[in-house]
Design a protein around this motif. Structure first.
Motif, PDB file in Angstrom:
ATOM      1  N   HIS A   1      55.212  28.624 117.462  1.00 33.52           N
ATOM      2  CA  HIS A   1      56.288  27.704 117.080  1.00 33.52           C
ATOM      3  C   HIS A   1      57.137  27.434 118.316  1.00 33.52           C
ATOM      4  CE1 HIS A   1      55.390  28.020 112.787  1.00 33.52           C
ATOM      5  NE2 HIS A   1      55.056  29.268 113.079  1.00 33.52           N
ATOM      6  N   HIS A   2      57.435  26.161 118.576  1.00 30.90           N
ATOM      7  CA  HIS A   2      58.152  25.786 119.787  1.00 30.90           C
ATOM      8  C   HIS A   2      58.979  24.529 119.535  1.00 30.90           C
ATOM      9  CE1 HIS A   2      55.031  22.712 120.163  1.00 30.90           C
ATOM     10  NE2 HIS A   2      54.159  23.682 119.970  1.00 30.90           N
ATOM     11  N   PRO A   3      59.938  24.232 120.421  1.00 31.01           N
ATOM     12  CA  PRO A   3      60.687  22.976 120.292  1.00 31.01           C
ATOM     13  C   PRO A   3      59.715  21.792 120.397  1.00 31.01           C
ATOM     14  CG  PRO A   3      61.771  24.438 121.850  1.00 31.01           C
ATOM     15  CD  PRO A   3      60.438  25.056 121.520  1.00 31.01           C
ATOM     16  N   PRO A   4      60.007  20.688 119.703  1.00 33.70           N
ATOM     17  CA  PRO A   4      59.077  19.550 119.664  1.00 33.70           C
ATOM     18  C   PRO A   4      58.580  19.053 121.020  1.00 33.70           C
ATOM     19  CG  PRO A   4      60.851  19.215 118.108  1.00 33.70           C
ATOM     20  CD  PRO A   4      61.185  20.455 118.890  1.00 33.70           C
ATOM     21  N   SER A   5      59.395  19.095 122.039  1.00 31.57           N
ATOM     22  CA  SER A   5      58.962  18.558 123.325  1.00 31.57           C
ATOM     23  C   SER A   5      58.495  19.633 124.315  1.00 31.57           C
ATOM     24  CB  SER A   5      60.102  17.750 123.953  1.00 31.57           C
ATOM     25  OG  SER A   5      61.206  18.603 124.176  1.00 31.57           O
ATOM     26  N   GLN A   6      58.327  20.873 123.833  1.00 31.22           N
ATOM     27  CA  GLN A   6      57.980  21.954 124.752  1.00 31.22           C
ATOM     28  C   GLN A   6      56.815  22.819 124.285  1.00 31.22           C
ATOM     29  OE1 GLN A   6      61.665  24.054 125.199  1.00 31.22           O
ATOM     30  NE2 GLN A   6      62.501  22.561 126.627  1.00 31.22           N
ATOM     31  N   PRO A   7      55.640  22.235 124.042  1.00 31.00           N
ATOM     32  CA  PRO A   7      54.500  23.083 123.678  1.00 31.00           C
ATOM     33  C   PRO A   7      54.066  23.920 124.878  1.00 31.00           C
ATOM     34  CG  PRO A   7      53.756  20.857 124.098  1.00 31.00           C
ATOM     35  CD  PRO A   7      55.266  20.839 124.171  1.00 31.00           C
ATOM     36  N   PRO A   8      53.380  25.034 124.659  1.00 33.40           N
ATOM     37  CA  PRO A   8      52.906  25.826 125.798  1.00 33.40           C
ATOM     38  C   PRO A   8      51.899  25.010 126.617  1.00 33.40           C
ATOM     39  CG  PRO A   8      51.965  26.646 123.749  1.00 33.40           C
ATOM     40  CD  PRO A   8      52.961  25.599 123.379  1.00 33.40           C
ATOM     41  N   HIS A   9      51.904  25.210 127.927  1.00 33.83           N
ATOM     42  CA  HIS A   9      50.949  24.503 128.792  1.00 33.83           C
ATOM     43  C   HIS A   9      49.524  24.963 128.519  1.00 33.83           C
ATOM     44  CE1 HIS A   9      53.992  22.463 131.105  1.00 33.83           C
ATOM     45  NE2 HIS A   9      54.646  23.610 131.253  1.00 33.83           N
ATOM     46  N   HIS A  10      49.380  26.232 128.215  1.00 34.02           N
ATOM     47  CA  HIS A  10      48.059  26.784 127.908  1.00 34.02           C
ATOM     48  C   HIS A  10      48.211  28.005 127.002  1.00 34.02           C
ATOM     49  CE1 HIS A  10      49.362  29.001 131.543  1.00 34.02           C
ATOM     50  NE2 HIS A  10      48.854  30.030 130.897  1.00 34.02           N
ATOM     51  N   VAL A  11      47.109  28.363 126.346  1.00 34.28           N
ATOM     52  CA  VAL A  11      47.051  29.562 125.508  1.00 34.28           C
ATOM     53  C   VAL A  11      45.804  30.325 125.943  1.00 34.28           C
ATOM     54  CG1 VAL A  11      46.885  30.492 123.172  1.00 34.28           C
ATOM     55  CG2 VAL A  11      48.148  28.360 123.571  1.00 34.28           C
ATOM     56  N   LEU A  12      45.990  31.557 126.406  1.00 35.92           N
ATOM     57  CA  LEU A  12      44.870  32.383 126.848  1.00 35.92           C
ATOM     58  C   LEU A  12      44.610  33.487 125.824  1.00 35.92           C
ATOM     59  CD1 LEU A  12      45.784  32.779 130.629  1.00 35.92           C
ATOM     60  CD2 LEU A  12      44.212  31.131 129.583  1.00 35.92           C
ATOM     61  N   TRP A  13      43.349  33.870 125.684  1.00 40.85           N
ATOM     62  CA  TRP A  13      42.950  34.967 124.804  1.00 40.85           C
ATOM     63  C   TRP A  13      42.426  36.110 125.662  1.00 40.85           C
ATOM     64  CZ3 TRP A  13      43.489  35.373 119.576  1.00 40.85           C
ATOM     65  CH2 TRP A  13      43.857  34.214 118.898  1.00 40.85           C
ATOM     66  N   TYR A  14      42.760  37.345 125.246  1.00 39.54           N
ATOM     67  CA  TYR A  14      42.317  38.536 125.966  1.00 39.54           C
ATOM     68  C   TYR A  14      41.727  39.554 124.997  1.00 39.54           C
ATOM     69  CZ  TYR A  14      45.043  36.876 129.936  1.00 39.54           C
ATOM     70  OH  TYR A  14      45.538  36.126 130.971  1.00 39.54           O
ATOM     71  N   HIS A  15      40.704  40.273 125.472  1.00 37.98           N
ATOM     72  CA  HIS A  15      40.197  41.468 124.805  1.00 37.98           C
ATOM     73  C   HIS A  15      40.565  42.597 125.745  1.00 37.98           C
ATOM     74  CE1 HIS A  15      36.561  44.093 123.471  1.00 37.98           C
ATOM     75  NE2 HIS A  15      37.648  44.398 122.777  1.00 37.98           N
ATOM     76  N   GLY A  16      41.588  43.379 125.363  1.00 34.39           N
ATOM     77  CA  GLY A  16      42.162  44.347 126.299  1.00 34.39           C
ATOM     78  C   GLY A  16      42.805  43.561 127.426  1.00 34.39           C
TER      79      GLY A  16
END
Length: 100
Positions: A22-37
């Motif tokens: 969840h973020h302000p309407p004009s500020q989505p994350p630039h990227h989303v990374l997934w990690y295993h450990g």
């Protein structure tokens, strides 16, 4: 992370983890990374059978990581790490089916 902080899944199944940011309407994350450990995972991981989808909407970004044919070595902590935010963590336990 949808579904709580722990997951139990049977070996050979498909694991699907979803992260809602969840973020302000004009500020989505630039990227989303997934990690295993501490290891970054994505569709290009040596393990194979992984897909990552990201859907950005007005005030919510949804990232889903799907892993096919899970095995014992897939047990452990998974984290969804959006840029500029704290990661969400879930612990996955891969179990074997009943032995006859």
């Amino acid at each position: 992370m949808e579904g709580g902080s722990e997951r139990h899944i049977q070996a050979g199944s498909v694991l699907s983890l979803t992260c809602l940011i969840h973020h302000p309407p004009s500020q989505p994350p630039h990227h989303v990374l997934w990690y295993h450990g501490s290891t970054n995972i994505d569709y290009d991981s040596p393990r194979g059978g992984i897909s990552v989808q990201v859907e950005k909407q007005r005030s919510v970004t949804r990232s889903q990581m799907t892993m096919t044919k899970v095995r014992d070595t897939d047990s452990g902590e998974y984290s969804c790490s959006p840029s500029h935010l704290q990661p969400a963590v879930v612990t996955v336990h891969v179990t074997q089916g009943e032995k006859r």
